[in-house]
Design an enzyme around this catalytic site. Sequence first.
Site, PDB file in Angstrom:
ATOM      1  CB  SER A 168      -1.101  -0.572   1.098  1.00 30.46           C
ATOM      2  OG  SER A 168      -1.847   1.041   1.144  1.00 30.46           O
ATOM      3  CG  ASP A 266      -5.962  -1.687  -4.095  1.00 22.76           C
ATOM      4  OD1 ASP A 266      -7.026  -1.101  -3.847  1.00 22.76           O
ATOM      5  OD2 ASP A 266      -4.520  -2.271  -4.345  1.00 22.76           O
ATOM      6  CG  HIS A 298      -5.413  -2.425  -0.639  1.00 28.47           C
ATOM      7  ND1 HIS A 298      -4.863  -2.102  -1.390  1.00 28.47           N
ATOM      8  CD2 HIS A 298      -4.789  -1.580   0.168  1.00 28.47           C
ATOM      9  CE1 HIS A 298      -3.588  -1.417  -1.296  1.00 28.47           C
ATOM     10  NE2 HIS A 298      -3.570  -0.356   0.016  1.00 28.47           N
TER      11      HIS A 298
END
Length: 331
Positions: A168, A266, A298
């Site tokens: 991320s 995602d 995600h």
Amino acid sequence: MHANKNAVGDKVAVDIYPFIRRYEDGRIERFVRSSFVPASADPATSSGVASRDVVVDHDTGVSARLFLPSGAAATGRRLPVVLYIHGGSFCTDSAFSRTYHRYAASLAARAGALVVSVEYRLAPEHPIPAAYDDAWAALRWVATTASFSDPWVSAHADPRRVFLAGDSVGGNIAYHTAVRASRNDGNSVDVEGVIMVQPYLWGGKRLPAEEAWDGVAMFPPELVEKLWPFVTAGQAGNDDPRIDPPDEEIASLKCRRALVALAGKDIFRHRARRLAARMRDGAWKGSVTLVELEGEDHCFHLYRPQRATSHKLMESIMQFINQPIKGICKI
């Protein structure tokens, strides 16, 4: 992972749930958290991996948790070093949380690597560029101070095999740490590769696939667009090159390899695929590995580590780290 309830009547100034809220009185409420766990010198407590905490920058107090696989001394082989940078939207989570402790220990065990998991300062108390500066300080610590003074790094680390990795926003920070290491400013570091797992990337203009929320992705684009102005204390918008890397910056990378992993549901998958294509087709001379994990959202691998897709991701990272060195990339 759990959420706190806000008191009835509190006035919200900025709402980026499920990550963080700031109230008009200045109070900050964080939601994405897991309990902290201590480091342990006993490998039996954590997947056959010993861990301990170190301070990497005494001026800022920035620290890291090191993970060393058991039996490292017995093999007599130097280990690859993975500087790992956790996710959490620049404003939540920790290298010392149960989630990231477990993941870093698993990565150290599976890849046979010395993992240095960075505990960087969080926004909004420490707005961007604090997180970038802290990751850079950790890399410099590994390459300089620790190579002589830290017993694990000096005894076990292979300076020819240093990797920058993160998920991320950690993937974003890993990329920019590689960019910073590529500058010819006298701060030379050998970096073999960068690993970006579902990296946080965006832009001032949405891609066609981002125009409307598909109702499937965990985060709608409207929420994503709030994040960067918040963590930069209003000093930058979504057209910032730190979240939309320009081609000339990509071309400046001097590491030899990159791995980009994306999840099929995602919101950031389009940007990740686009970055991998630009790295592959542009002026950068390195090689790119793209890993696509269908049916996942995600950071799924952190919370569902036993899923087949999580195993596939870990296997891909392990193979990437342990590829034979064909040459040394001097940065």
